[in-house]
Write a protein that holds these residues in place. Sequence first.
Motif, PDB file in Angstrom:
ATOM      1  N   ASP A  17      51.487 -38.326  53.950  1.00 42.01           N
ATOM      2  CA  ASP A  17      50.681 -38.824  52.839  1.00 42.01           C
ATOM      3  C   ASP A  17      49.518 -37.883  52.530  1.00 42.01           C
ATOM      4  O   ASP A  17      49.124 -37.728  51.366  1.00 42.01           O
ATOM      5  N   ALA A  18      48.958 -37.263  53.571  1.00 44.00           N
ATOM      6  CA  ALA A  18      47.859 -36.323  53.347  1.00 44.00           C
ATOM      7  C   ALA A  18      48.323 -35.149  52.498  1.00 44.00           C
ATOM      8  O   ALA A  18      47.619 -34.704  51.584  1.00 44.00           O
ATOM      9  N   ARG A  28      48.850 -36.360  48.889  1.00 41.00           N
ATOM     10  CA  ARG A  28      47.599 -36.431  48.117  1.00 41.00           C
ATOM     11  C   ARG A  28      47.168 -35.044  47.654  1.00 41.00           C
ATOM     12  O   ARG A  28      46.672 -34.868  46.530  1.00 41.00           O
ATOM     13  N   GLU A  54      51.609 -40.923  57.813  1.00 38.80           N
ATOM     14  CA  GLU A  54      50.219 -40.700  57.403  1.00 38.80           C
ATOM     15  C   GLU A  54      49.968 -39.217  57.162  1.00 38.80           C
ATOM     16  O   GLU A  54      49.269 -38.838  56.208  1.00 38.80           O
ATOM     17  N   ALA A  55      50.504 -38.384  58.039  1.00 40.89           N
ATOM     18  CA  ALA A  55      50.346 -36.944  57.848  1.00 40.89           C
ATOM     19  C   ALA A  55      51.041 -36.487  56.567  1.00 40.89           C
ATOM     20  O   ALA A  55      50.521 -35.657  55.820  1.00 40.89           O
ATOM     21  N   TRP A 109      42.373 -37.134  61.819  1.00 39.03           N
ATOM     22  CA  TRP A 109      42.390 -38.570  62.084  1.00 39.03           C
ATOM     23  C   TRP A 109      41.607 -38.836  63.370  1.00 39.03           C
ATOM     24  O   TRP A 109      41.905 -38.244  64.415  1.00 39.03           O
ATOM     25  N   TRP A 129      45.461 -33.816  63.852  1.00 41.42           N
ATOM     26  CA  TRP A 129      44.997 -33.042  62.710  1.00 41.42           C
ATOM     27  C   TRP A 129      46.117 -32.158  62.171  1.00 41.42           C
ATOM     28  O   TRP A 129      47.106 -31.879  62.847  1.00 41.42           O
ATOM     29  N   ALA A 141      43.336 -32.018  57.301  1.00 41.78           N
ATOM     30  CA  ALA A 141      43.190 -33.469  57.456  1.00 41.78           C
ATOM     31  C   ALA A 141      43.008 -33.767  58.936  1.00 41.78           C
ATOM     32  O   ALA A 141      43.642 -33.149  59.792  1.00 41.78           O
TER      33      ALA A 141
END
Length: 206
Positions: A172-173, A176, A169-170, A160, A120, A158
Amino acid sequence: MRRTPQIILIVCSLLVESSARAEHHTYLRGIVNVPGLQAALLEMQHTLVKPTNAPPVIITTSQLVRAGQQFEDNTIKGGHFQFEVLEIDFAKETVKTREAGEEHSYSFPAPDRPSTAQGWLHLQNAAFSDMIDVYSALENRVLLLHPAIDRAAVSVEATWTNQAPERAEAADALGRFLKQRGISVVVDGTKFLQLLPSALSRAASP
């Protein structure tokens, strides 16, 4: 000419007095628990109380810290103190420190997170520049900021649950989140990312 040493002594004594009256406060602004970056974001505020009726001066610094880390906060001249991170409980989102010999504990409200969570990222009222530091660390790139982007404080979370997230991925959060704020991220070679208002993204020159 004989008065010069006296003037210097007076100025020095004022500096020492202002430093001695500095008040220090620490705030927890973020917890990052993803592979390769497990750290807490702490914000330190130094309030200089002036001997006159002038409003106090607030100096803010921040740092991503890890458990066991030690450093000396030398923001205020003559007011240095030792800072040690005793423990970071990522699940409970709490941080314990020792600051100038005194132990302190900082935490977010109890997180409403599923027990299956594998990673997270939680920023709460963090300075925009601090979020950029986290984003830069996750992307392993230098971020170039357009002067017109919105730099208001950041609160984003965020989680996961299926598997531990990759650093990408982190990142990308956060990408966004920036897009929702009207900020586009443009790849610039292999070392840089440009952040600029979405309305100007087509005019970017990587």
